[in-house]
Enzyme design. Structure first.
Site, PDB file in Angstrom:
ATOM      1  N   ASP A  78       0.853  -1.187   0.000  1.00 44.14           N
ATOM      2  CA  ASP A  78       0.000   0.000   0.000  1.00 44.14           C
ATOM      3  C   ASP A  78       0.890   1.238   0.000  1.00 44.14           C
ATOM      4  OD1 ASP A  78      -2.092  -1.786   0.482  1.00 44.14           O
ATOM      5  OD2 ASP A  78      -1.931  -1.540   2.652  1.00 44.14           O
ATOM      6  N   ASP A  84       0.148   8.078   8.056  1.00 44.39           N
ATOM      7  CA  ASP A  84       0.317   6.669   8.437  1.00 44.39           C
ATOM      8  C   ASP A  84       1.603   6.502   9.201  1.00 44.39           C
ATOM      9  OD1 ASP A  84      -1.827   5.457   7.179  1.00 44.39           O
ATOM     10  OD2 ASP A  84      -0.749   5.094   5.320  1.00 44.39           O
ATOM     11  N   GLU A 107       0.811  -2.542  11.077  1.00 43.81           N
ATOM     12  CA  GLU A 107       0.627  -2.606   9.629  1.00 43.81           C
ATOM     13  C   GLU A 107       1.825  -2.003   8.906  1.00 43.81           C
ATOM     14  OE1 GLU A 107      -2.600  -1.320   6.244  1.00 43.81           O
ATOM     15  OE2 GLU A 107      -2.398  -0.052   8.010  1.00 43.81           O
ATOM     16  N   GLU A 108       2.447  -1.034   9.535  1.00 44.84           N
ATOM     17  CA  GLU A 108       3.502  -0.274   8.861  1.00 44.84           C
ATOM     18  C   GLU A 108       4.893  -0.889   8.988  1.00 44.84           C
ATOM     19  OE1 GLU A 108       2.390   1.871   6.873  1.00 44.84           O
ATOM     20  OE2 GLU A 108       0.377   1.964   7.704  1.00 44.84           O
ATOM     21  N   ASP A 126      -3.166  -1.107  13.823  1.00 40.04           N
ATOM     22  CA  ASP A 126      -3.263  -0.391  12.545  1.00 40.04           C
ATOM     23  C   ASP A 126      -3.274   1.082  12.949  1.00 40.04           C
ATOM     24  OD1 ASP A 126      -3.895   0.822  10.168  1.00 40.04           O
ATOM     25  OD2 ASP A 126      -5.669  -0.406   9.757  1.00 40.04           O
ATOM     26  N   LEU A 128      -3.129   3.922  11.476  1.00 49.39           N
ATOM     27  CA  LEU A 128      -4.070   4.796  10.776  1.00 49.39           C
ATOM     28  C   LEU A 128      -4.837   3.974   9.757  1.00 49.39           C
ATOM     29  CD1 LEU A 128      -4.179   7.842  11.423  1.00 49.39           C
ATOM     30  CD2 LEU A 128      -3.695   8.147   9.063  1.00 49.39           C
ATOM     31  N   ASP A 129      -6.114   3.836  10.005  1.00 50.69           N
ATOM     32  CA  ASP A 129      -6.969   3.049   9.120  1.00 50.69           C
ATOM     33  C   ASP A 129      -7.804   3.997   8.262  1.00 50.69           C
ATOM     34  OD1 ASP A 129      -8.493   0.593   8.311  1.00 50.69           O
ATOM     35  OD2 ASP A 129     -10.097   1.782   9.204  1.00 50.69           O
ATOM     36  N   GLU A 285      -6.627  -5.586  12.146  1.00 45.98           N
ATOM     37  CA  GLU A 285      -7.876  -4.936  11.736  1.00 45.98           C
ATOM     38  C   GLU A 285      -9.072  -5.764  12.218  1.00 45.98           C
ATOM     39  OE1 GLU A 285      -6.892  -2.256   7.838  1.00 45.98           O
ATOM     40  OE2 GLU A 285      -6.993  -4.390   7.440  1.00 45.98           O
TER      41      GLU A 285
END
Ligand code: AHG
Ligand code: MN
Ligand code: MN
Length: 336
Positions: A78, A84, A107-108, A126, A128-129, A285
């Protein structure tokens, strides 16, 4: 009366009229938790504090140079947005400083971060979703899951500490940066929601003991991807239309979930021909939202099996995700 006095009187008036702060609520309910040593409480406070910092940055987006893409990609391919990356730094820093968390999955980051401390908890986040919504001023969120580490502190971390099933969560929550900012969380004793009062810098209990309606009339699915859905999903969408349901899809999972939790509804991100294992990530998530949904009387599955029972094989594992009002999820699962 000088201005400072007037402001503090106004602040305490607001505090009294609104009521219970998040800090006090956490303290009052600490004994519900089986390992009530105060560390989980501190961890929840660390998350709340980091979320206030992120909230401040989200609110400044557009004024300072934090909108837009970094020009980099995360491990899932992504495009990373500046916020993020910033949110990941804020949460990582707060959790590392707090010392209650020994490992962080984000996630990052491609692999988990070993914080090299005596912390008893593992967190998946996560930061920043809904990042594609940052630049267009639409609600975004943060999602987190908290687990106890399985092995002894002071020994090297093992995969059994990190790859735990959703049913092992001891707490989970989300922050929604929306028309107001909210933090919603559970420690397995129901779900409570807190609204941020920016002039006081405090979260206040605004949605005690949240319950998701058992039925609803909202369906949330990215219908633009219909061509890559299975016939079962297409049939279910047709069923929703036949029932005169309302379609609502923000494209920020946290925001879609939160709306459905309050109003009743279903969110589906199915497997598609593009994402044959689904798009959403189980660990940071789906598990958190599944735990919250169940605690609020809702339901979460991959279309067949309960999300919280799915075995974790890798950090960034994906899954199909059906979540929302219990009867709606049960109905959607009958479409084969
Ligand atoms: P993230 O911004 O953390 O990568 O998550 C985006 C997710 C989720 O928030 C949202 O519901 C979904 O992706 C939207 O995907 P589509 O654009 O494919 O509908
Ligand atoms: Mn996300
Ligand atoms: Mn994200």
């Amino acid at each position: 009366m000088n201005k400072t006095n007037a402001t503090s009187i106004e602040s305490s008036r607001i505090a009294q009229s609104i009521g219970l702060t998040l800090d006090r609520f956490i303290k009052n309910n600490q004994d519900q938790f089986q390992y009530a040593s105060g560390e989980l409480s501190q961890l929840l406070r660390d998350i709340a504090l980091a979320s206030k910092v992120v909230n401040r940055e989200v609110n400044k987006a557009g004024l300072i140079d934090i909108m837009g893409a970094m020009g980099t990609q995360n491990m899932a391919g992504d495009n990373q947005q500046k916020l993020d990356v910033l949110a990941n730094i804020r949460f990582t820093r707060a959790l590392a400083k707090g010392g209650e968390v020994c490992a962080l999955v984000s996630e990052e980051a491609e692999s988990f971060v070993d914080l090299n401390n005596e912390g008893k908890y593992v967190i998946a986040i996560d930061p920043l979703d809904g990042s594609s919504n940052i630049d267009v001023n639409v609600s975004i969120g943060t999602i987190f899951s908290i687990y106890r580490r399985k092995t002894q502190t002071g020994t090297p971390l093992q995969s059994i500490d990190i790859l735990q099933k959703g049913s092992e969560q001891v707490a989970a929550g989300y922050v929604l940066y929306g028309s107001s900012t909210m933090m919603v969380y559970t420690t397995g004793h129901g779900v409570n929601g807190f609204t941020y009062e920016p002039s006081l810098g405090e979260y206040f209990l605004s949605h005690p003991d949240l319950k998701m309606p058992e039925d609803g009339k909202i369906y949330s699915i990215n219908e633009g991807s219909s061509n890559s859905f299975s016939n079962a999903i297409r049939d279910y969408i047709q069923y929703c239309k036949d029932q005169n349901y309302t379609a609502r899809y923000i494209g920020s999972l946290v925001a879609d979930f939160h709306r459905n939790m309050l109003k009743g509804g279903i969110y589906i991100y199915p497997i598609t021909s593009k994402d044959p294992h689904g798009k959403l990530r189980l660990m940071y998530e789906c598990n958190a939202l599944a735990f919250i949904a169940e605690q609020a009387g809702g339901k979460a599955s991959n279309g067949h099996n309960r999300i919280l029972d799915i075995e974790l094989k890798e950090l960034h594992q994906r899954t199909a995700f059906y979540v929302g009002s219990k009867n709606m999820v049960t109905k959607a699962e009958t479409f084969k």
